[in-house]
Design a protein around this motif. Structure first.
Motif, mmCIF file in Angstrom:
data_model
loop_
_atom_site.group_PDB
_atom_site.id
_atom_site.type_symbol
_atom_site.label_atom_id
_atom_site.label_comp_id
_atom_site.label_asym_id
_atom_site.label_seq_id
_atom_site.Cartn_x
_atom_site.Cartn_y
_atom_site.Cartn_z
ATOM 1 N N PRO A 73 16.744 0.945 -6.492
ATOM 2 C CA PRO A 73 15.398 0.472 -6.178
ATOM 3 C C PRO A 73 15.452 -0.271 -4.846
ATOM 4 O O PRO A 73 16.086 -1.316 -4.742
ATOM 5 C CB PRO A 73 15.064 -0.480 -7.323
ATOM 6 N N ASP A 108 8.688 6.104 -9.907
ATOM 7 C CA ASP A 108 7.481 6.311 -9.089
ATOM 8 C C ASP A 108 6.362 6.945 -9.912
ATOM 9 O O ASP A 108 5.191 6.575 -9.776
ATOM 10 C CB ASP A 108 7.800 7.237 -7.905
ATOM 11 N N LEU A 168 12.987 0.880 -1.728
ATOM 12 C CA LEU A 168 11.733 0.934 -0.995
ATOM 13 C C LEU A 168 10.695 0.006 -1.633
ATOM 14 O O LEU A 168 9.956 -0.676 -0.943
ATOM 15 C CB LEU A 168 11.195 2.364 -0.941
ATOM 16 N N ARG A 169 10.655 -0.014 -2.960
ATOM 17 C CA ARG A 169 9.697 -0.880 -3.642
ATOM 18 C C ARG A 169 9.996 -2.356 -3.355
ATOM 19 O O ARG A 169 9.095 -3.103 -2.981
ATOM 20 C CB ARG A 169 9.682 -0.600 -5.138
ATOM 21 N N SER A 171 10.696 0.103 -11.114
ATOM 22 C CA SER A 171 11.500 1.192 -10.562
ATOM 23 C C SER A 171 12.246 1.943 -11.652
ATOM 24 O O SER A 171 12.417 3.157 -11.579
ATOM 25 C CB SER A 171 12.507 0.646 -9.544
ATOM 26 N N GLU A 197 10.451 6.676 -3.433
ATOM 27 C CA GLU A 197 11.647 5.850 -3.664
ATOM 28 C C GLU A 197 12.927 6.685 -3.642
ATOM 29 O O GLU A 197 13.969 6.235 -3.162
ATOM 30 C CB GLU A 197 11.502 5.132 -5.008
ATOM 31 N N TYR A 241 4.395 8.240 -3.022
ATOM 32 C CA TYR A 241 5.560 7.389 -3.306
ATOM 33 C C TYR A 241 6.834 8.202 -3.081
ATOM 34 O O TYR A 241 6.859 9.409 -3.359
ATOM 35 C CB TYR A 241 5.524 6.912 -4.761
ATOM 36 N N ALA A 289 14.745 7.626 -10.039
ATOM 37 C CA ALA A 289 13.838 7.031 -9.048
ATOM 38 C C ALA A 289 12.486 7.744 -9.062
ATOM 39 O O ALA A 289 11.429 7.107 -8.941
ATOM 40 C CB ALA A 289 14.472 7.107 -7.660
#
Lengths: 430, 430
Positions: A137, A317, A139-140, B145, A129, A127, A313
């Motif tokens: 937030p 993750d 990428l999620r 997140s 992010e 992960y 972040a």
């Protein structure tokens, strides 16, 4: 009886690593409640043992290679940055069955596809992010929330240093050099500012975003990159005159042509209208604008850098990765099933804004218009201001291939009647 | 050989349901790639069979109770809305081991805690990203997140109808009634606009956001609610004069007092400065501003309603829920471990902006200032404009409890020298 802890190894203890260690300690009870197990920091890999008074000495080690494969480590957090030794350490950790949380944009942009494949093979999570736009937030949501949608376009301000510089140029009329000095004084620019001002940092982030948005492997070499050092006070003035401002944009697009779909990824300064949601993103803030078929327009805004936001972040993750481990499953990995071809910049559709000083006499507009027509470039708006024997022409084109637009500008420069090309810049978001 | 499909039942086939069915069909290959299995729509529950020409007749049923427990159903998507029959159907589905994706804000705000407990007991997922702010990925970022961070405050524009009305009042100087008419003409307001303009819709969303942000069960009854029907053109003018604009805000806060932490949740119109990121959110757009300890300030922006945006959020949840089922695990559920007490509005700290017409003579300012002091309310700024025998006083207070501020306004109204209280509104975001 306390359940066994999730054991974390931290690689790197600089600005971000220090914030991660501090949050791990202060957020302990909260993390335990959210994961269902306590989290324990069991080792911190550093280069010199004597510079980290905040960490219990028995946790410190210079032997990062051993730390990442230690049996009592479940999850490795990598905040060293750069390619090596980070790449080798992450590979060792993954092969040893550890899940990995990383903030390393350079590595993910360069070797993402290989690292994802390795993680999938080992059944662990990778992960990252924190690698793009710090605490935002992003990428999620791209990977998960929009998984049932079709993303057309991701357009973002993903570098805080250049956004600070361009915001100052816009606010004060300063030159690039003056605004860079101010950014250095304020601690927003590194001693060697090239990674930021030449667009390398934004290009790595663009590669990561494009890969996620379009389910296609994209690396930094696929990204067309231009920095902001050539942006002049005249460019900023020209933008203002058309109700726009200049931003360094990372743009990832799905382009549909006669030969099928492709992905175009580019980083360059561009004029955007002041009414666009990205135009109001000032100072060192980041924001990413997403256009999707069903969702429409979305924007994500926040702090793109700094120890605490990046650590936030990383901990998000960490919670996800820890929960996945306890459930005995890996989270959704990067998917590259679409595997679209990369479109070269020359064939990417763009629009240009061009300001010219020309001789003010009959036939001049016709000659200029001819130059555009000869390259098949269609003009959207033109404004002519005469002042004695000279006039200013401001032209905004329709969309054409970037190579046709560049060739048009070259052609204009060689015309006798064009005395000076005062500003050339792409326009976006109209 | 094709792997067995993930089988989906759809409850409701109105605007959102139609968009969901269409996206399920058009996005089929993409969904299959992202989930690892094809998705198959195996049943659609409707009230009348003869009104749904877009759905294959053999999929339609009026017997929703049987559909949700059918053996060949893996996941139930609920887009009926309201409490019953949605609540009973979701409970049956969950008890029968189906995971549920819902867009039902009213139900989640009212019965969320009970439904979560039931889902956890059955080991299935209950996801509802679409219930707040439509397509904007918001619940997942809050829940996942930011799981390693501490959220202080969530402040959002979560109702498009009222944002459209207030944006028009701001742009044109129209009255509330005129702007509501315009919203109706444009299709932004329902025939009975009460759910929107009286703040019920925003209050349900505020309850959901507060619960997620603070890991505390919060229901609609815990939310202090005021709508926008009392917002006057004079209020809008007063806001403009102080460089502000009026928005209907849903505000969820963690309040730390001598007696410990508590959660305050409220929906009311407020003045916010034009420089605040929420101030630029116009038309029927939604946006939610989040303040967290480590991440700092974040904002999420996009379309809060409409069939397609809502369907996008539902499909994102569907992908996650389907992947969880295949992995044999449930995703992170709602956590209520903090279980903080709810703070009543009277004890919630707020700030007021007050405009008064007063007699312009000696001692008036002293009398007004005395009224504030007698309620222990401290004044931040005061502006006095005389015009003949009358003057206008504009006062912005410091933070005080809402009851002290309300009592101050009552006191001012009863003063002889106060001829008219022209505008009273809370201020936020300064």
């Amino acid at each position: 009886m306390t359940p066994p802890a999730i054991r974390v190894a931290l690689l790197g203890h600089g600005v971000v690593g220090t914030a991660v260690a501090r949050l791990l300690a202060s957020q302990g009870p909260d993390l335990a409640a959210r994961i269902g197990r306590p989290v324990e920091l069991v080792g911190v890999a550093v280069r010199r043992l004597d510079r980290h008074p905040g960490i219990a000495p028995e946790l410190l080690t210079t032997d990062s290679a051993t730390l990442v494969t230690r049996e009592d480590v479940d999850i490795v957090i990598e905040v060293i940055g750069g390619i090596e030794p980070a790449s080798g350490l992450i590979r060792s950790a993954v092969k040893a069955g550890k899940s990995v949380v990383s903030a390393n944009k350079v590595l993910l942009a360069d070797e993402g596809a290989a690292l994802h494949a390795l993680a999938a093979e080992s059944g662990v999570d990778l992960y990252y992010e924190a690698s793009v736009a710090g605490a935002i937030p992003l990428l999620r949501p791209l990977r998960e929330s929009l998984a049932g949608d079709q993303i057309f376009r991701v357009m973002g301000i993903v570098n805080g240093t250049t956004n600070y510089i361009l915001s100052r140029m816009d606010a004060t009329g300063a030159s690039f050099a003056e605004a860079l000095d101010e950014a250095s004084d304020r601690g927003y620019a590194e001693a060697d500012p090239s990674a930021d001002v030449d667009g390398f940092d934004a290009a790595a982030k663009a590669a990561i975003l494009a890969g996620l948005a379009f389910h296609t492997p994209v690396s930094t070499q696929d990204v067309h990159r231009e920095g902001i050092s050539e942006v002049s006070a005249a460019d900023i003035r020209a933008a203002k005159e058309m109700g726009s401002t200049v931003k360094l944009l990372a743009i990832c697009e799905r382009v549909v042509g006669p030969e099928g779909e492709s992905v175009a990824v580019r980083v360059h300064p561009a004029m955007i209208p002041r009414t666009h949601p990205l135009a109001g993103v000032g100072d060192a803030f980041n924001a990413v604008f997403v256009e999707a078929a069903a969702a429409g327009e979305l924007m994500f805004y926040g702090r793109g850098a700094g120890g605490e936001p990046t650590a936030s972040a990383i901990l998000g993750d960490l919670v996800a990765v820890a929960r996945n481990r306890l459930a005995g499953a890996a989270g959704p990995g990067a998917s590259a099933y679409a595997a679209l071809p990369i479109r070269p910049m020359a064939l990417t559709p763009t629009r240009y804004h061009i300001s010219l000083d020309v001789a003010d006499r009959a036939g001049v507009l016709a000659a200029v218009a001819n130059e555009f027509a000869s390259h098949d470039v269609s003009i959207s708006t033109v404004r002519q201001d005469g002042r004695g024997d000279e006039a200013t022409l401001v032209i905004v084109t329709h969309t054409a291939t970037d190579s046709a637009l560049a060739a048009t500008v070259d052609g204009l420069r060689s015309l006798d009647i064009v005395r000076n090309v005062t500003s050339v810049m792409r326009v976006e978001g109209f």
